[in-house]
Write an enzyme that holds these catalytic residues in place. Sequence first.
Site, PDB file in Angstrom:
ATOM      1  CG  ASP A   1      -4.424  -0.899   3.463  1.00 51.19           C
ATOM      2  OD1 ASP A   1      -4.752  -0.682   2.284  1.00 51.19           O
ATOM      3  OD2 ASP A   1      -3.688  -0.142   4.128  1.00 51.19           O
TER       4      ASP A   1
ATOM      5  CG  ASP B   1      -1.088   2.306   7.015  1.00 48.29           C
ATOM      6  OD1 ASP B   1      -1.625   2.176   5.901  1.00 48.29           O
ATOM      7  OD2 ASP B   1      -0.841   3.398   7.539  1.00 48.29           O
TER       8      ASP B   1
ATOM      9  CG  ASP C   1      -1.769   1.217   1.338  1.00 52.82           C
ATOM     10  OD1 ASP C   1      -2.475   1.501   0.368  1.00 52.82           O
ATOM     11  OD2 ASP C   1      -1.725   1.894   2.381  1.00 52.82           O
TER      12      ASP C   1
END
Length: 727
Positions: free
Chosen positions: A616, A612, A414
């Site tokens: 996600d 995080d 990410d």
Amino acid sequence: MKATDPVCGMEIDEETAVATRSRDAGDLYFCSSSCASRFDEKGAGCPADEAPDREEEAGRGEYRALMRKFRFSAGISVPVVLLSYPWLFPGLRDVPWLARGSDGLLWTWRGFGVLTLPVLIWGGSQFYRGLWAAAKSRSANMHTLIGVGIAAAWAYSTVAVMWPGIFPEADLAEVYYDVTAVVTALVVLGLALEVKAKGRTSEALRKLIGLQAKTARVVRDGVELDVPMEEVAVGDLVLVRPGEKIPVDGTVIVGASAVDESMITGESIPAEKVAGDEVIGATINKTGSFRFRATKVGKDTALANIIRMVQDAQGSKAPIQRTVDRVSGYFVPGVMILGILAFMVWYNFGPAPVAAYAVIAFVTVLIIACPCALGLATPTSLTVGIGKGAQNGILIRSGDALQTAERLDAIVLDKTGTITVGKPSLTDVVARELGNEEVLRLAAAVERASEHPLAEAIVQGARDRGIALTEPEDFQAIPGRGVEATVEGRQVVLGNLKLMRERGVHADGLEADAEALAAAGKTPMYVAVDGRAAGIVACADTVKEDSRSAIARLKEHGLEVAMITGDNRRTAEAIAREVGVDRILAEVLPQDKAHEVRKLQLEGKTVAMVGDGINDAPALAQADMGIAIGTGTDVAMEASDVTLISGSLRGVVTAIDVSRATMRNVHQNLFGAFVYNTAGLPIAAGLLYPVFGILLSPLLAAAAMAFSSLTVVSNANRLRRFRAVEV
């Protein structure tokens, strides 16, 4: 009278317990005053009764018990071996009553039958308990092999000595009381050494537990008090001086300092802490004094959660271990059948005394095939590997995660908060006539009145450069455009090109700069002073300092690295160029992140996802291995298989290094164990006898079995020397 502690569940005597009064349950009894105080305050578990301590003490107790059995069995073994083979020892060769065929030797053997009976019953008691437990579940294990082997050797010897007519061809030189005593001693010694070695594998866990502070200095009613850790409550104001250990988790209220968090996060550089920052219990305050409000205590602290996760992980099994367990389930019955076949072949076709040779082949096959090393090969390595991960700030939830990390083909990162810092910061100042510092000063002065994240970045950037800021007047926010205010009598406008045009500001000379900044993934904002274009300030979510080097290492590991983000493609491509990512998944909606991971899996790849945020979590759960950044949300960490305590991508590299080192160690152990059993069984059954006249002694088989188990455990403990490679 007996009572049960309502907090920790211990059974205790009411006479020695601590009693307290509860409005709900009347008199309650606790094992300690700390338990009682915890119950009164919040009903949590007993802080003095930690499971790791109980397990460690149980391990020490088991080791001491096994060593007592070993010393007893070894003490019996020495005279039995000496007098069983007197012709091998110069001082005993000429003793008349030990001569072959003498009545003295017969009575000596009868005495050995009595002498070795306690070894058989007490020294080998754990084998019979394990044998019985396996039999009740219609299975077989190592205890089955050893228990049957030593019992068969003792029973044959007793029958041969007491009723020699049953085995007319038996020679008293071929009686095996020594096998019963020596094999029991050697196997018990092997078990004791395994228990001790496995105890050392939990060293990382014990170190984590040892990090906890013993006392805390709290401020109550204006008075500083030193209190035991278990008496600290949520909401307490805690004072920490330089060099002291922070007792619990909390938020800084007053003061500032640098805190060494290396023992928790693995970061070597102390973290700066000011009012509003969070501090972690068990870390060390380095420079200044500060006061913080306790937010998590006892079992809720970060350290307690780490300890709990490591314990759970070390008790888990990897798929490869479950495979080994299934193989062992078939292996042991197969060995029993092979032992019986060896007995029958020797009894029907072997040389005299056939019964003695048949028994010795049967016993040797059972002993040398004992799958101790096979059973230890995986769990010992996993325990050490998971402990090393914890020491490096990596919390691995299970053995499955370790094995999956070894097989990874692709890793999806990410962008926001993982590759980048996760919040904007000032990156560029472009000025025309006023100079960079003056443009920034005026822009930051206007933004002091704004709560926008970009405004905070500009103000912080000015402060970092030591620029003093004045208060703005007549501040106005223009939604979707920017802001304007009066600063020291000058009209300052800050915003996009559309706002500049609405205010009649000609910014043609700055548009090329703005376009270049935007192409680099930054957000440019024009600054106009008194109706004239003065410059540009630009902000961006900056890349973490070690992201590029970490991604390069991941590529060196042979992984395909992809970046996923909801940002526009131009910003994503700029970040990807900076960190060296080749595959970009841009403009992905939160609900579609898991779908993108699934698409990679459909390409036949084993995929890890690193993130995080709450958005996600579905992707972390979808991936073969989810890795959560510890500075992120609790939801992301709950959905992951691995949690990095720090926010650095270095932890991803270290996690993969740890997993590969651990699984390499597992494969070494399994290879050694399988080779040992595969090579040893034919020799034990007598394959070498027709050619070389060699029949393996049960004593040598027991020694080899114990040595193989110890070798496996020692090899697993080599992992303790693992060092994370600097990224």
